[in-house]
Design a protein around this motif. Structure first.
Motif, PDB file in Angstrom:
ATOM      1  N   ILE A 105      16.592  48.201  54.151  1.00 58.14           N
ATOM      2  CA  ILE A 105      17.557  47.728  52.909  1.00 58.14           C
ATOM      3  C   ILE A 105      18.798  47.038  53.800  1.00 58.14           C
ATOM      4  CG2 ILE A 105      19.250  48.086  51.222  1.00 58.14           C
ATOM      5  CD1 ILE A 105      16.055  48.313  50.544  1.00 58.14           C
ATOM      6  N   VAL A 106      18.917  45.820  54.008  1.00 59.64           N
ATOM      7  CA  VAL A 106      19.919  45.251  54.642  1.00 59.64           C
ATOM      8  C   VAL A 106      21.023  44.583  53.311  1.00 59.64           C
ATOM      9  CG1 VAL A 106      20.860  43.224  55.964  1.00 59.64           C
ATOM     10  CG2 VAL A 106      18.806  44.612  56.681  1.00 59.64           C
ATOM     11  N   LEU A 107      22.256  44.989  53.391  1.00 58.38           N
ATOM     12  CA  LEU A 107      23.378  44.630  52.597  1.00 58.38           C
ATOM     13  C   LEU A 107      24.278  43.675  53.099  1.00 58.38           C
ATOM     14  CD1 LEU A 107      22.932  47.809  51.528  1.00 58.38           C
ATOM     15  CD2 LEU A 107      24.084  46.696  49.729  1.00 58.38           C
ATOM     16  N   LEU A 108      24.652  42.330  52.535  1.00 59.42           N
ATOM     17  CA  LEU A 108      25.369  41.489  53.041  1.00 59.42           C
ATOM     18  C   LEU A 108      26.362  40.787  52.227  1.00 59.42           C
ATOM     19  CD1 LEU A 108      23.582  38.263  54.347  1.00 59.42           C
ATOM     20  CD2 LEU A 108      22.464  40.066  52.740  1.00 59.42           C
ATOM     21  N   SER A 109      27.169  40.052  52.539  1.00 56.75           N
ATOM     22  CA  SER A 109      27.977  39.258  51.524  1.00 56.75           C
ATOM     23  C   SER A 109      27.970  37.833  52.371  1.00 56.75           C
ATOM     24  CB  SER A 109      29.351  39.739  51.254  1.00 56.75           C
ATOM     25  OG  SER A 109      30.433  39.685  52.222  1.00 56.75           O
ATOM     26  N   ASP A 110      28.285  36.788  51.346  1.00 55.11           N
ATOM     27  CA  ASP A 110      28.270  35.440  51.809  1.00 55.11           C
ATOM     28  C   ASP A 110      29.719  34.889  51.890  1.00 55.11           C
ATOM     29  OD1 ASP A 110      28.749  35.864  49.134  1.00 55.11           O
ATOM     30  OD2 ASP A 110      28.177  34.132  48.329  1.00 55.11           O
ATOM     31  N   HIS A 111      30.918  35.724  51.847  1.00 55.98           N
ATOM     32  CA  HIS A 111      32.129  35.501  51.770  1.00 55.98           C
ATOM     33  C   HIS A 111      33.036  36.423  51.137  1.00 55.98           C
ATOM     34  CE1 HIS A 111      32.360  34.401  47.579  1.00 55.98           C
ATOM     35  NE2 HIS A 111      31.550  33.494  47.836  1.00 55.98           N
ATOM     36  N   GLY A 112      34.286  36.510  51.469  1.00 55.40           N
ATOM     37  CA  GLY A 112      35.088  37.583  50.795  1.00 55.40           C
ATOM     38  C   GLY A 112      35.921  36.681  49.647  1.00 55.40           C
ATOM     39  N   GLN A 113      37.138  37.270  49.160  1.00 51.76           N
ATOM     40  CA  GLN A 113      38.057  36.558  48.283  1.00 51.76           C
ATOM     41  C   GLN A 113      39.438  36.894  48.866  1.00 51.76           C
ATOM     42  OE1 GLN A 113      37.662  35.715  44.538  1.00 51.76           O
ATOM     43  NE2 GLN A 113      35.558  36.059  44.282  1.00 51.76           N
ATOM     44  N   SER A 114      40.299  35.814  48.418  1.00 51.17           N
ATOM     45  CA  SER A 114      41.693  35.957  48.774  1.00 51.17           C
ATOM     46  C   SER A 114      42.473  35.716  47.632  1.00 51.17           C
ATOM     47  CB  SER A 114      42.219  34.667  49.895  1.00 51.17           C
ATOM     48  OG  SER A 114      41.430  35.154  51.119  1.00 51.17           O
ATOM     49  N   ALA A 115      43.534  36.539  47.399  1.00 48.51           N
ATOM     50  CA  ALA A 115      44.216  36.719  46.284  1.00 48.51           C
ATOM     51  C   ALA A 115      45.294  35.697  46.224  1.00 48.51           C
ATOM     52  CB  ALA A 115      44.669  38.357  46.005  1.00 48.51           C
ATOM     53  N   GLY A 116      45.942  35.430  45.227  1.00 47.98           N
ATOM     54  CA  GLY A 116      47.181  34.668  45.063  1.00 47.98           C
ATOM     55  C   GLY A 116      47.045  33.872  43.849  1.00 47.98           C
ATOM     56  N   GLN A 117      48.558  33.359  43.322  1.00 49.12           N
ATOM     57  CA  GLN A 117      48.789  32.625  42.324  1.00 49.12           C
ATOM     58  C   GLN A 117      48.283  31.279  42.449  1.00 49.12           C
ATOM     59  OE1 GLN A 117      53.117  32.128  41.429  1.00 49.12           O
ATOM     60  NE2 GLN A 117      52.542  31.622  39.559  1.00 49.12           N
ATOM     61  N   THR A 118      47.704  30.576  41.796  1.00 51.86           N
ATOM     62  CA  THR A 118      47.099  29.469  41.744  1.00 51.86           C
ATOM     63  C   THR A 118      48.268  28.179  42.045  1.00 51.86           C
ATOM     64  OG1 THR A 118      47.432  28.573  39.305  1.00 51.86           O
ATOM     65  CG2 THR A 118      45.531  29.621  39.573  1.00 51.86           C
ATOM     66  N   PHE A 119      47.873  27.144  42.644  1.00 51.94           N
ATOM     67  CA  PHE A 119      48.667  26.227  43.261  1.00 51.94           C
ATOM     68  C   PHE A 119      49.338  25.746  41.881  1.00 51.94           C
ATOM     69  CE2 PHE A 119      49.752  21.672  44.365  1.00 51.94           C
ATOM     70  CZ  PHE A 119      50.258  22.036  45.634  1.00 51.94           C
ATOM     71  N   ALA A 120      48.711  25.494  40.863  1.00 53.69           N
ATOM     72  CA  ALA A 120      49.281  24.735  39.771  1.00 53.69           C
ATOM     73  C   ALA A 120      50.546  25.840  39.014  1.00 53.69           C
ATOM     74  CB  ALA A 120      48.445  24.368  38.641  1.00 53.69           C
ATOM     75  N   GLY A 121      49.957  26.908  38.970  1.00 52.76           N
ATOM     76  CA  GLY A 121      51.047  28.294  38.449  1.00 52.76           C
ATOM     77  C   GLY A 121      52.140  28.238  39.536  1.00 52.76           C
ATOM     78  N   ALA A 122      51.981  28.139  40.688  1.00 52.90           N
ATOM     79  CA  ALA A 122      53.203  28.415  41.621  1.00 52.90           C
ATOM     80  C   ALA A 122      54.055  27.195  41.893  1.00 52.90           C
ATOM     81  CB  ALA A 122      52.520  28.650  43.138  1.00 52.90           C
ATOM     82  N   TYR A 123      53.622  25.960  41.637  1.00 50.85           N
ATOM     83  CA  TYR A 123      54.319  24.818  41.686  1.00 50.85           C
ATOM     84  C   TYR A 123      54.405  23.818  40.637  1.00 50.85           C
ATOM     85  CZ  TYR A 123      53.755  26.590  46.482  1.00 50.85           C
ATOM     86  OH  TYR A 123      53.911  27.272  47.608  1.00 50.85           O
ATOM     87  N   GLY A 124      53.911  24.099  39.547  1.00 49.74           N
ATOM     88  CA  GLY A 124      54.043  23.230  38.398  1.00 49.74           C
ATOM     89  C   GLY A 124      53.249  21.911  38.260  1.00 49.74           C
TER      90      GLY A 124
END
Length: 700
Positions: A428-447
């Motif tokens: 049994i091999v487990l893997l992921s294809d990428h991770g995730q980065s958190a953060g406010q959306t571009f539109a939310g941060a700069y309008g």
């Protein structure tokens, strides 16, 4: 076990399930006013019990005989609609069963739905409990499945030759997994028990396009060349190619096969479950690249029949589906009341999409993988998308995602337990294809959105109110296919397939990676041509606080990375201009990743990567996501491999980089499995065994 004992054990299990169903029916008859098991004149307790037994037995027989036929007939019904019809179909079977008890059994249609659902759940729990405790029952079922497979496909491989299951936990980053396995009471106890005991954990670094389309194409087919993002504009056709549309996935798979000359990781007795691409497998279920095909074996929904043919499975999944919808609605309200930030809208169809990803897709894929294991298939690759979908809206470490990680751990435990009873050993091999980065959306941060910024830099009118770029995730595409929703949906589509050339630049988003193309200019527009036409555009983009860097192609210097304050990195020579290297904050592998993408024929005229906070790793997605991936920055670029210690290490030294290298590692492990046997031990490798070339394999 002697045949008479096997028959006796089966009879006892049937009687036990029947008894539980009868008792459940009696309890429901006593508690529900619209459900009775006696004649109008009244009956003795014995007669009522007999009536319940007859009704429960008739319901069980009808479920076993009629239900598979109904499910096969309803395969043309959208999967989510079928999930809701489960209740009514089950209720109808119960109503018919009670009609077989003249003048005693009576229930109205609404109550029949409730009674049937509870009885199916009770009988399923009883049957599962007895089967798990009865190893003989497991072995007999394994023998039947293996025998069917051998009759269908001819003689199978030796039983001591190990098979391999590759289970992809979509979007689970290396750091998130480590945290979930830490402590005395880990969030994912099954994986925690595996890590260090029987498995090793290895991080791997994604390509610049850190999303499932690029990663899974490279992993399954050995090449993700010319996949610059999740979606991009192709000037020669005037169309937007999107990785998670059936037509886009099919085209990407066709191009990868043409480049490698091979058919993929799973070409030898493999199965592909819940993936964007087939990997060359002949056994397919919920595979997006074949969603548009017609045929019993290639239809993307083929996996639904095997699962929903069991009425208990159908009822359990339908109940969990509805519960997950209410859970999402409750969690969304709580997030608003707590004032959680950052936050994105979670209304509309999202509760249904989340329930599909976390319940329906998970249950069907896990059941398909277990079936493959019990049938002795050589290689299986399956994708569980639940975490990725929820993390986009709740964040990589939100309260909601912790619950999803627990459910994924339970899914892994089911598969591991099934492997213990398989007719051959399994790695049994487990893997992921990428991770995730958190953060406010571009539109939310700069309008304003990236498109607003581009239009302003080009001197074009900008809407007064900032729009939003809808989230594009694998679960949404799978749900659309399950609903039979046409790929072309007019104005409701996330991105028009053929943007009008007269509307100005085409601006697309792939997480925190943006792509800007000028449709009226054939080929890649050079930096010099962009500056001549729109003198303010590149500086407006590069100097914006939410932008980390731009990639353009210079007629004089080749691919050039532009940062704030006139800083540059000329990729062809490695020369940097200005006070800082724009790529330095993105890590030592950033320059190589960007240089590779710069050579893609379909790289956009301008490619924009958002900024990253060097301390927290937070980014700004150009889509409506607070947990995102697709570009460079933060934990999105750190995926993981959790592999058995019996397999050779993924790398002898250095770092594992890129999906194509991961493909090479997985191919090597499959060759080790074929080379091993009873003489060398399960999963081991002969000391003199060399990595023989595989036709069509792409060497990185």
């Amino acid at each position: 076990m002697p045949p008479w004992r096997a028959v006796g054990s089966t009879v006892l299990r049937v009687l036990a399930v029947w008894a539980v169903s009868t008792l459940t029916m009696l309890l429901l008859a006593g508690g529900l006013p619209d459900f009775r098991l006696q004649s109008a004149d009244g009956d003795t307790a014995t007669r009522i019990a007999v009536t319940a037994g007859i009704g429960a037995g008739a319901f069980g027989v009808l479920s076993a005989l009629v239900w598979p036929v109904l499910v096969r007939a309803l395969l043309l019904v959208p999967a989510l609609v079928l999930g809701l019809l489960v209740f009514f179909l089950n209720g109808s079977l119960l109503w018919i069963a009670l009609r077989l008890v003249p003048e005693r059994g009576e229930v109205n249609p609404e109550t029949a739905v409730v009674v049937a659902a509870v009885m199916s759940a009770a009988s399923s729990a009883t049957s599962t409990f007895l089967a798990v405790r009865d190893d003989g029952a497991y072995r007999r079922r394994l023998a039947r499945l293996a025998d069917r497979r051998r009759r269908r496909a001819g003689a199978g491989p030796p039983e001591d030759t190990p098979g391999t299951v590759f289970l992809q936990l979509d979007g689970v980053g290396h750091a998130v997994l480590r945290e979930a396995m830490e402590g005395d009471n880990p969030l994912m106890p099954t994986l925690a028990g595996m890590c260090g005991d029987t498995h090793r954990l290895t991080p791997w670094r994604t390509d610049w396009s850190s999303q499932t389309g690029a990663s899974q194409l490279g992993i399954l087919h050995g090449s993700n060349e010319d996949v610059p993002a999740f979606r991009w504009y192709e000037k020669e056709t005037g169309e937007v190619l999107v990785s998670n549309r059936p037509s886009g996935a099919a085209e990407l798979q066709r191009r990868a096969v043409a480049r490698t000359g091979g058919y993929g990781l799973l070409e030898r007795d493999g199965a592909s479950r819940g993936n964007l691409f087939s990997g060359g497998a002949r056994q397919l279920a919920l595979v997006l690249s074949v969603a548009a095909r017609r045929g019993r074996d290639t239809r993307s929904r083929a996996g639904y029949f095997a699962y929903f043919a069991d009425p208990a499975n159908a009822t359990r999944t339908a109940v969990s589906f509805v519960a997950e919808i209410f859970r999402e609605l409750t969690q969304s309200v709580r997030a608003r009341l707590r004032g959680d930030a950052p936050r994105v809208r979670r209304g509309g169809l999202y509760p249904l999409v989340r329930a599909f990803a976390t319940v329906v897709q998970r249950d069907v894929v896990v059941a398909a993988v277990i079936g493959d294991i019990l049938g002795g298939r050589t290689a299986v690759y399956a994708d569980l998308v639940a975490y990725d979908e929820v993390a986009h809206h709740s964040g990589p470490r939100g309260r909601d995602t912790r619950q999803v990680l627990r459910s994924l751990d339970r899914a892994v435990r089911l598969i591991v337990k099934a492997a213990d009873h398989a007719p051959r050993p399994y790695r049994i091999v487990l893997l992921s294809d990428h991770g995730q980065s958190a953060g406010q959306t571009f539109a939310g941060a700069y309008g304003l959105t990236l498109e607003d910024l581009v239009r302003a830099g080009c001197g074009l009118p900008v809407p007064r109110r900032a729009g939003r770029t809808p989230s594009g995730a694998e679960a949404r595409a799978a749900a659309r296919v399950a609903l039979h929703r046409p790929e072309e949906a007019g104005r409701h589509e996330e991105v028009p397939r053929k943007p009008p050339r007269s509307a100005g630049p085409v601006v697309l988003a792939s997480g925190n990676l943006g792509l800007i193309s000028f449709p009226d200019v054939p080929g890649r527009m050079s930096r010099e041509a962009i500056e001549a036409r729109h003198p303010a555009l590149l500086r407006a983009l590069a100097d914006h606080p939410g932008v980390g860097f731009l990639l353009v192609h210079s007629e004089r210097h080749g691919p050039v990375v532009i940062g704030a304050g006139a800083c540059e990195h000329r990729l062809a020579t490695g020369e940097t201009l200005g006070e800082t290297d724009p790529l330095a904050v993105f890590g030592p592998g950033a320059a190589a990743a960007v240089r590779r993408t710069a050579g893609f024929p379909h790289a956009a005229d301008i490619m924009v990567n958002s900024c990253v906070d060097p301390a927290s790793g937070e980014i700004h997605a150009f889509e409506e996501q607070i947990g995102s991936h697709g570009g460079l920055g933060g934990e999105q670029n750190q995926a993981f491999l959790l592999s058995p210690l019996r397999l050779s290490p993924p790398v002898s030294e250095g770092e594992l980089v890129g999906a194509e290298q991961v493909h090479g590692v997985l191919r090597r492990w499959l060759r080790e499995g074929r080379a091993s046997g009873s003489r060398w031990g399960s999963g081991s490798r002969r000391p003199d065994q060399q990595d023989e070339p595989v036709p069509g394999e792409r060497v990185s």
